[in-house]
Design a protein around this motif. Sequence first.
Motif, PDB file in Angstrom:
ATOM      1  N   MET A  89     -20.431   9.568   1.147  1.00 15.48           N
ATOM      2  CA  MET A  89     -19.974   8.196   1.358  1.00 15.48           C
ATOM      3  C   MET A  89     -21.015   7.187   0.899  1.00 15.48           C
ATOM      4  SD  MET A  89     -16.979   8.655   2.521  1.00 15.48           S
ATOM      5  CE  MET A  89     -16.571   7.006   3.087  1.00 15.48           C
ATOM      6  N   GLY A  90     -21.999   7.641   0.147  1.00 19.38           N
ATOM      7  CA  GLY A  90     -23.070   6.762  -0.290  1.00 19.38           C
ATOM      8  C   GLY A  90     -22.571   5.654  -1.198  1.00 19.38           C
ATOM      9  N   GLY A  91     -23.247   4.524  -1.165  1.00 19.93           N
ATOM     10  CA  GLY A  91     -22.906   3.399  -2.010  1.00 19.93           C
ATOM     11  C   GLY A  91     -23.473   3.558  -3.403  1.00 19.93           C
ATOM     12  N   PRO A  92     -23.284   2.551  -4.238  1.00 18.37           N
ATOM     13  CA  PRO A  92     -23.779   2.635  -5.613  1.00 18.37           C
ATOM     14  C   PRO A  92     -25.303   2.665  -5.663  1.00 18.37           C
ATOM     15  CG  PRO A  92     -22.960   0.425  -5.122  1.00 18.37           C
ATOM     16  CD  PRO A  92     -22.572   1.291  -3.969  1.00 18.37           C
ATOM     17  N   THR A  93     -25.814   3.440  -6.584  1.00 16.70           N
ATOM     18  CA  THR A  93     -27.255   3.529  -6.785  1.00 16.70           C
ATOM     19  C   THR A  93     -27.688   2.494  -7.829  1.00 16.70           C
ATOM     20  OG1 THR A  93     -27.040   5.126  -8.586  1.00 16.70           O
ATOM     21  CG2 THR A  93     -27.135   6.004  -6.331  1.00 16.70           C
ATOM     22  N   ASP A  94     -29.003   2.363  -7.985  1.00 20.89           N
ATOM     23  CA  ASP A  94     -29.515   1.479  -9.031  1.00 20.89           C
ATOM     24  C   ASP A  94     -29.035   1.935 -10.401  1.00 20.89           C
ATOM     25  OD1 ASP A  94     -30.797  -0.070  -7.166  1.00 20.89           O
ATOM     26  OD2 ASP A  94     -32.760   0.881  -7.446  1.00 20.89           O
ATOM     27  N   GLU A  95     -28.935   3.259 -10.593  1.00 20.64           N
ATOM     28  CA  GLU A  95     -28.455   3.790 -11.876  1.00 20.64           C
ATOM     29  C   GLU A  95     -26.995   3.430 -12.085  1.00 20.64           C
ATOM     30  OE1 GLU A  95     -28.431   5.970 -15.530  1.00 20.64           O
ATOM     31  OE2 GLU A  95     -29.941   4.934 -14.321  1.00 20.64           O
ATOM     32  N   ASP A  96     -26.189   3.501 -11.020  1.00 19.14           N
ATOM     33  CA  ASP A  96     -24.795   3.089 -11.122  1.00 19.14           C
ATOM     34  C   ASP A  96     -24.704   1.623 -11.552  1.00 19.14           C
ATOM     35  OD1 ASP A  96     -23.747   5.561 -10.289  1.00 19.14           O
ATOM     36  OD2 ASP A  96     -23.823   4.990  -8.174  1.00 19.14           O
ATOM     37  N   ARG A  97     -25.484   0.789 -10.930  1.00 17.35           N
ATOM     38  CA  ARG A  97     -25.445  -0.646 -11.245  1.00 17.35           C
ATOM     39  C   ARG A  97     -25.886  -0.894 -12.677  1.00 17.35           C
ATOM     40  NH1 ARG A  97     -27.924  -0.566  -6.097  1.00 17.35           N
ATOM     41  NH2 ARG A  97     -26.500  -1.219  -4.426  1.00 17.35           N
ATOM     42  N   ARG A  98     -26.902  -0.163 -13.116  1.00 18.37           N
ATOM     43  CA  ARG A  98     -27.373  -0.337 -14.490  1.00 18.37           C
ATOM     44  C   ARG A  98     -26.289   0.020 -15.477  1.00 18.37           C
ATOM     45  NH1 ARG A  98     -28.822   2.335 -18.791  1.00 18.37           N
ATOM     46  NH2 ARG A  98     -28.472   4.376 -17.843  1.00 18.37           N
ATOM     47  N   PHE A 120     -10.542  -7.973  -6.393  1.00 23.52           N
ATOM     48  CA  PHE A 120     -11.925  -7.540  -6.511  1.00 23.52           C
ATOM     49  C   PHE A 120     -12.603  -8.333  -7.623  1.00 23.52           C
ATOM     50  CE2 PHE A 120      -9.810  -3.728  -4.809  1.00 23.52           C
ATOM     51  CZ  PHE A 120     -10.654  -3.443  -3.734  1.00 23.52           C
ATOM     52  N   THR A 121     -13.914  -8.437  -7.528  1.00 28.18           N
ATOM     53  CA  THR A 121     -14.640  -9.014  -8.650  1.00 28.18           C
ATOM     54  C   THR A 121     -14.641  -8.027  -9.810  1.00 28.18           C
ATOM     55  OG1 THR A 121     -16.801  -8.113  -8.042  1.00 28.18           O
ATOM     56  CG2 THR A 121     -16.166 -10.232  -7.058  1.00 28.18           C
ATOM     57  N   VAL A 122     -14.910  -8.543 -10.982  1.00 30.77           N
ATOM     58  CA  VAL A 122     -15.003  -7.683 -12.162  1.00 30.77           C
ATOM     59  C   VAL A 122     -16.061  -6.609 -11.957  1.00 30.77           C
ATOM     60  CG1 VAL A 122     -15.807  -7.687 -14.564  1.00 30.77           C
ATOM     61  CG2 VAL A 122     -14.078  -9.336 -13.802  1.00 30.77           C
ATOM     62  N   ALA A 123     -17.214  -6.974 -11.402  1.00 31.42           N
ATOM     63  CA  ALA A 123     -18.277  -5.992 -11.164  1.00 31.42           C
ATOM     64  C   ALA A 123     -17.791  -4.877 -10.248  1.00 31.42           C
ATOM     65  CB  ALA A 123     -19.496  -6.684 -10.571  1.00 31.42           C
ATOM     66  N   GLU A 124     -17.002  -5.225  -9.221  1.00 29.05           N
ATOM     67  CA  GLU A 124     -16.491  -4.216  -8.297  1.00 29.05           C
ATOM     68  C   GLU A 124     -15.475  -3.307  -8.981  1.00 29.05           C
ATOM     69  OE1 GLU A 124     -16.836  -6.639  -4.039  1.00 29.05           O
ATOM     70  OE2 GLU A 124     -15.101  -6.953  -5.351  1.00 29.05           O
ATOM     71  N   VAL A 125     -14.634  -3.865  -9.837  1.00 30.65           N
ATOM     72  CA  VAL A 125     -13.655  -3.053 -10.558  1.00 30.65           C
ATOM     73  C   VAL A 125     -14.362  -2.047 -11.455  1.00 30.65           C
ATOM     74  CG1 VAL A 125     -11.830  -3.100 -12.301  1.00 30.65           C
ATOM     75  CG2 VAL A 125     -11.807  -4.767 -10.441  1.00 30.65           C
ATOM     76  N   VAL A 126     -15.358  -2.478 -12.193  1.00 35.73           N
ATOM     77  CA  VAL A 126     -16.084  -1.570 -13.082  1.00 35.73           C
ATOM     78  C   VAL A 126     -16.801  -0.495 -12.264  1.00 35.73           C
ATOM     79  CG1 VAL A 126     -17.925  -1.390 -14.796  1.00 35.73           C
ATOM     80  CG2 VAL A 126     -16.314  -3.305 -14.887  1.00 35.73           C
ATOM     81  N   ALA A 127     -17.359  -0.874 -11.118  1.00 32.65           N
ATOM     82  CA  ALA A 127     -18.083   0.088 -10.283  1.00 32.65           C
ATOM     83  C   ALA A 127     -17.177   1.204  -9.779  1.00 32.65           C
ATOM     84  CB  ALA A 127     -18.731  -0.631  -9.104  1.00 32.65           C
ATOM     85  N   MET A 128     -15.857   0.970  -9.718  1.00 34.12           N
ATOM     86  CA  MET A 128     -14.938   2.032  -9.303  1.00 34.12           C
ATOM     87  C   MET A 128     -15.010   3.232 -10.244  1.00 34.12           C
ATOM     88  SD  MET A 128     -11.584  -0.266  -8.296  1.00 34.12           S
ATOM     89  CE  MET A 128     -11.709  -1.600  -7.104  1.00 34.12           C
ATOM     90  N   GLY A 129     -15.392   3.000 -11.492  1.00 38.12           N
ATOM     91  CA  GLY A 129     -15.526   4.104 -12.426  1.00 38.12           C
ATOM     92  C   GLY A 129     -16.650   5.068 -12.087  1.00 38.12           C
ATOM     93  N   ARG A 130     -17.566   4.647 -11.211  1.00 36.26           N
ATOM     94  CA  ARG A 130     -18.684   5.523 -10.818  1.00 36.26           C
ATOM     95  C   ARG A 130     -18.353   6.374  -9.597  1.00 36.26           C
ATOM     96  NH1 ARG A 130     -21.660   7.107 -14.254  1.00 36.26           N
ATOM     97  NH2 ARG A 130     -23.233   7.625 -12.692  1.00 36.26           N
ATOM     98  N   LEU A 131     -17.208   6.150  -8.959  1.00 36.95           N
ATOM     99  CA  LEU A 131     -16.896   6.865  -7.716  1.00 36.95           C
ATOM    100  C   LEU A 131     -16.940   8.384  -7.860  1.00 36.95           C
ATOM    101  CD1 LEU A 131     -14.025   4.630  -6.270  1.00 36.95           C
ATOM    102  CD2 LEU A 131     -16.369   4.846  -5.421  1.00 36.95           C
ATOM    103  N   PRO A 132     -16.432   8.992  -8.951  1.00 37.18           N
ATOM    104  CA  PRO A 132     -16.485  10.458  -9.040  1.00 37.18           C
ATOM    105  C   PRO A 132     -17.898  11.024  -9.067  1.00 37.18           C
ATOM    106  CG  PRO A 132     -14.936   9.545 -10.631  1.00 37.18           C
ATOM    107  CD  PRO A 132     -15.721   8.397 -10.091  1.00 37.18           C
ATOM    108  N   HIS A 133     -18.892  10.189  -9.348  1.00 44.39           N
ATOM    109  CA  HIS A 133     -20.264  10.670  -9.471  1.00 44.39           C
ATOM    110  C   HIS A 133     -21.095  10.430  -8.213  1.00 44.39           C
ATOM    111  CE1 HIS A 133     -19.682  11.367 -13.779  1.00 44.39           C
ATOM    112  NE2 HIS A 133     -19.037  10.222 -13.796  1.00 44.39           N
ATOM    113  N   ARG A 134     -20.524   9.761  -7.219  1.00 45.76           N
ATOM    114  CA  ARG A 134     -21.274   9.498  -5.998  1.00 45.76           C
ATOM    115  C   ARG A 134     -21.199  10.691  -5.057  1.00 45.76           C
ATOM    116  NH1 ARG A 134     -19.354   3.380  -4.479  1.00 45.76           N
ATOM    117  NH2 ARG A 134     -19.778   2.441  -6.530  1.00 45.76           N
ATOM    118  N   ARG A 135     -22.208  10.825  -4.246  1.00 44.20           N
ATOM    119  CA  ARG A 135     -22.264  11.915  -3.278  1.00 44.20           C
ATOM    120  C   ARG A 135     -21.885  11.395  -1.905  1.00 44.20           C
ATOM    121  NH1 ARG A 135     -27.873  15.170  -4.823  1.00 44.20           N
ATOM    122  NH2 ARG A 135     -27.242  15.767  -6.942  1.00 44.20           N
TER     123      ARG A 135
END
Length: 265
Positions: A118-127, A101-116
């Motif tokens: 099967m939705g993807g990452p939000t702008d807030e997640d990316r920020r 995975f890219t580094v950005a994708e690895v870090v984004a895994m930390g947001r999974l518990p906060h997603r509702r």
Amino acid sequence: MTALTDVTDAEDLAVDAVSVELAGTRLVHEVHLKAAAGQVVGLVGPNGSGKSTLLRCVYRVLRPAGGAVRLDGDDLHALTARQAARRVAALTQEHSVGFDFTVAEVVAMGRLPHRRGMGGPTDEDRRRCTEALHRVRAGHLAERGFLSLSGGERQRVLIARALVQEPRLLVLDEPTNHLDIAHQLEVLALAREAGPTVLTALHDLNLAAGHCDLLYVLRAGRIVASGTPHEVLRPALLAEVFGVRATPVRHPDTGALQLLFDRLP
């Protein structure tokens, strides 16, 4: 590493008479440990003393053979995986990423518990992910493959992943492994600034002295001393537990406790 703009709420941790067994062998014996909300509490002890085993029980990889781990009074092992992941994050010694995975994708895994759903990452997640990478001075690595990174770079990326999880309790198992001196000095300061309660195992007693509010000393799976670094890191105890001669000194600028080591005669 840069200061944090978002601060996570913290919760009280209580390890109540926890024992841990593996393959029929008891490795941790009725450990009592407390960390007040927002404190940085260190586990120190020689290799094989049970530090990592106890931490695995706190972040739910192992179940206690006796006792309980409580966060703000809630039994962590009674929570669902999603509930626990919203409150506890861990940086472990054994981490692997099966695909590059890219580094950005690895870090984004930390947001999974906060997603509702099967939705993807939000702008807030990316920020939050972008900010976390910049906090650990790894923003330039965002598009790199994780498996192409050095050990120190991987460690900084995994710290960023833990921070974007917004944990109330952050568990760190030897978080300064593979880091150069500058990042060693900064990583625990960064964890404190983020706001959660921190429970960390450390080999470096000078890092422990400089960054932890309380220390618990483990030997053969039992707590043999606890208190502030000044109360715990005494020459007699260090000789008994670690088999070294320690000379305490004061940092000339900060007054913080530092230790000079030599072999016992």
